[in-house]
Design an enzyme around this catalytic site. Structure first.
Site, mmCIF file in Angstrom:
data_model
loop_
_atom_site.group_PDB
_atom_site.id
_atom_site.type_symbol
_atom_site.label_atom_id
_atom_site.label_comp_id
_atom_site.label_asym_id
_atom_site.label_seq_id
_atom_site.Cartn_x
_atom_site.Cartn_y
_atom_site.Cartn_z
ATOM 1 N N LYS A 156 0.842 -1.202 0.000
ATOM 2 C CA LYS A 156 0.000 0.000 0.000
ATOM 3 C C LYS A 156 0.881 1.258 0.000
ATOM 4 C CE LYS A 156 -2.592 0.816 3.882
ATOM 5 N NZ LYS A 156 -2.664 2.195 4.355
ATOM 6 N N SER A 157 1.852 1.310 0.876
ATOM 7 C CA SER A 157 2.715 2.509 0.964
ATOM 8 C C SER A 157 3.390 2.789 -0.385
ATOM 9 C CB SER A 157 3.825 2.291 1.993
ATOM 10 O OG SER A 157 3.353 2.448 3.290
ATOM 11 N N SER A 207 7.957 10.068 11.449
ATOM 12 C CA SER A 207 6.834 9.826 10.550
ATOM 13 C C SER A 207 7.272 9.934 9.098
ATOM 14 C CB SER A 207 5.709 10.833 10.824
ATOM 15 O OG SER A 207 4.829 10.892 9.715
ATOM 16 N N ASP A 247 3.245 -0.415 12.149
ATOM 17 C CA ASP A 247 1.985 -1.005 11.662
ATOM 18 C C ASP A 247 1.815 -2.464 12.094
ATOM 19 O OD1 ASP A 247 1.317 1.392 10.510
ATOM 20 O OD2 ASP A 247 1.978 0.830 8.492
ATOM 21 N N ARG A 289 2.790 6.003 -3.419
ATOM 22 C CA ARG A 289 3.891 6.834 -3.927
ATOM 23 C C ARG A 289 4.048 6.681 -5.433
ATOM 24 N NH1 ARG A 289 4.325 5.787 1.378
ATOM 25 N NH2 ARG A 289 5.615 7.138 2.661
HETATM 26 C C1 S3P Z 1 2.998 5.265 6.192
HETATM 27 C C2 S3P Z 1 3.666 5.724 7.289
HETATM 28 C C3 S3P Z 1 3.290 5.383 8.672
HETATM 29 C C4 S3P Z 1 2.387 4.144 8.701
HETATM 30 C C5 S3P Z 1 1.284 4.227 7.691
HETATM 31 C C6 S3P Z 1 1.853 4.337 6.286
HETATM 32 C C7 S3P Z 1 3.455 5.689 4.856
HETATM 33 O O1 S3P Z 1 2.583 6.474 9.224
HETATM 34 O O2 S3P Z 1 1.854 3.965 9.981
HETATM 35 O O3 S3P Z 1 0.483 3.076 7.759
HETATM 36 O O4 S3P Z 1 3.039 5.088 3.842
HETATM 37 O O5 S3P Z 1 4.241 6.635 4.787
HETATM 38 P P1 S3P Z 1 3.354 7.722 9.913
HETATM 39 O O6 S3P Z 1 4.174 8.375 8.887
HETATM 40 O O7 S3P Z 1 2.254 8.620 10.421
HETATM 41 O O8 S3P Z 1 4.154 7.107 11.027
#
Ligand code: S3P
Length: 432
Positions: free
Chosen positions: A19-20, A163, A320, A24
């Site tokens: 997903k991340s 973050s 996560d 992007r």
């Molecule tokens: C993510 C970053 C994390 C993670 C989220 C996805 C990302 O959050 O918990 O599920 O894709 O950059 P934070 O950046 O708020 O820690």
């Protein structure tokens, strides 16, 4: 959703795309000039929110099965959306898109569902305002009103919270700023934005200085359209890996999993607890490491006096995975303690509270702290547990249900579609 006790997990499940990385890929491909074909794009509701927002901003997107063709419009090609942009449940959509919209010559409003509207947004408004955009929050939350500017200035920004979303918002805005934007990370977070920008031909320099990471990029760079394939989501794999680890005799193999070291902290934790995990056939796929993971069940935790501890800089790496690691904690002879994780209170639900309540109702001995929890070795009993409409909570309790005596019922379990459509069907195929 009803879950019953299982004996083992076996098979080679096909798990969803990361997903991340999918977010992007879509965002950066839209900023490129030319077409980018993304293969194995995530089917999650969150990534659908990103695609919907990009369409509203004038990007043409063609989707068939797991392939997404993005007709990039270039960095100045977005047009103002007709109405507010709905980010649904997705914090990544909202925070990363805000970074891009900060650099556009028009106004935007970003909104989302009740959970997203309760999550902290001042953390992105602050650095982006320093760069010259106007970001007005609603008492620190969304809806966000963004007045972008094509004349942003670069900043050097030290992250006040670990973050990746804040880091990414600043770096994406940095593409539109004069000069070099630098983000300083006291604690490393997932680096998919940096890797994706490099894959699209943008120069991003990351260097370590006194145990910190400094990530810099020069504004004004062009983004070149590319082709890519998204790896399997290691955070989705985590549910199957922990489930298999807790059920002796299990044997699960998962192919093509993203094993970016900024995401695999939980694998090291499992290995430290004596779980057999083999990482084979590792290669590089579009700037991200991928490998096949094989997990054989059984925890051979070394005897220690206290609980397994997760704290400090490790927390950001496996943030996560903490809900599923909490379930693992019930199966460890000395339990598990998580500290320095107050960020969990700002996720799709207050995850510290959701974990403590859910495990408590399943009969686990669990203590809540402001910044974490401690769970002792416990015999789980089937119970009714609330997902709090949080996908990772729903999936973690599904695995807990496999380990519990009797039947477990998960309320609003369908929220697993936020990251993992088909989770329950795939799980059903591998449990015996
Ligand atoms: C993510 C970053 C994390 C993670 C989220 C996805 C990302 O959050 O918990 O599920 O894709 O950059 P934070 O950046 O708020 O820690």
């Amino acid at each position: 959703m009803k879950i019953n006790n299982a004996a083992v997990m076996r098979g080679n499940p096909n798990l969803p795309a990361d997903k991340s990385i999918s977010h992007r890929a879509a965002l950066i491909a839209s900023l490129a000039e030319g077409q980018t074909m993304i293969e194995n794009f995530s089917a999650s509701a969150d990534c659908a929110s990103t695609l919907a927002c990009l369409s509203e901003l004038g990007v043409t997107i063609e989707r068939s099965d797991d392939r997404v063709l993005i007709h990039g419009v270039g960095k100045a090609g977005f047009r103002q959306s007709a109405g507010p942009l709905d980010c649904g449940n997705s914090g990544t959509t909202m925070r990363l898109l805000t970074g891009i919209l900060a650099g556009q010559n028009f106004d935007s409003t970003l909104t989302g569902d009740t959970s997203l509207l309760a999550r902290p947004m001042a953390r992105i408004a602050e650095p982006l305002s320093k760069m010259g955009a106007s970001i007005v929050t609603t008492h620190g939350n969304a809806p966000l009103r963004i007045r972008g500017s094509s004349d942003l200035h670069s900043i050097e920004y030290r992250l006040p919270v670990a973050s990746a979303q804040i880091k990414s918002a600043v770096l994406l805005a940095g593409l539109f700023a004069a000069g070099v934007t630098t983000v300083i990370e006291p604690v490393p977070t997932r680096d998919h934005t940096e890797r994706m920008l490099s894959w699209f031909g943008t120069e991003v320099i990351a260097e370590g200085k006194n145990s910190e990471r400094h990530i810099s990029l020069k504004g004004g760079q062009k983004i070149k359209a590319s082709q890519l394939r998204i790896p399997t989501d290691v955070s989705a794999a985590a549910f199957f890996m922990v489930g298999a680890a807790c059920l002796p005799g299990s044997d699960i193999s998962i192919r093509n999993v993203g094993v970016n070291p900024t995401r695999t902290g939980f694998i090291s934790v499992l290995q430290r607890l004596g779980v057999s995990i083999q990482i084979v056939d590792q290669t590089d796929q579009c700037n991200e490491p991928v490998a096949t993971l094989r997990i054989q069940g059984g925890i051979r935790a070394l005897q220690s006096n206290g609980p397994a501890i997760i704290e400090g800089s490790l927390v950001a790496n496996l943030i996560d995975e903490i809900p599923i690691l909490a379930v693992l904690g019930t199966q460890l002879p000395n339990g598990l303690e998580v500290r320095n994780a107050s960020e969990l209170r700002h996720k799709e639900s207050d995850r510290i509270s959701s974990i403590v309540k859910g495990l408590g109702s399943m009969g686990a001995d669990v203590k809540e702290f402001d910044d974490g929890f401690r769970v002792s070795a416990s015999r789980l009993k089937g119970a009714e547990v609330d997902s709090h409409d949080d996908h990772r909570i729903a999936m973690a309790f599904a695995i807990a249900g496999l380990l519990a005596e009797g039947e477990t019922q998960i309320q609003n379990a369908e929220c697993s579609d936020i990251s993992f459509p088909g989770f329950f069907q795939i799980l059903d195929r591998v449990v015996m």
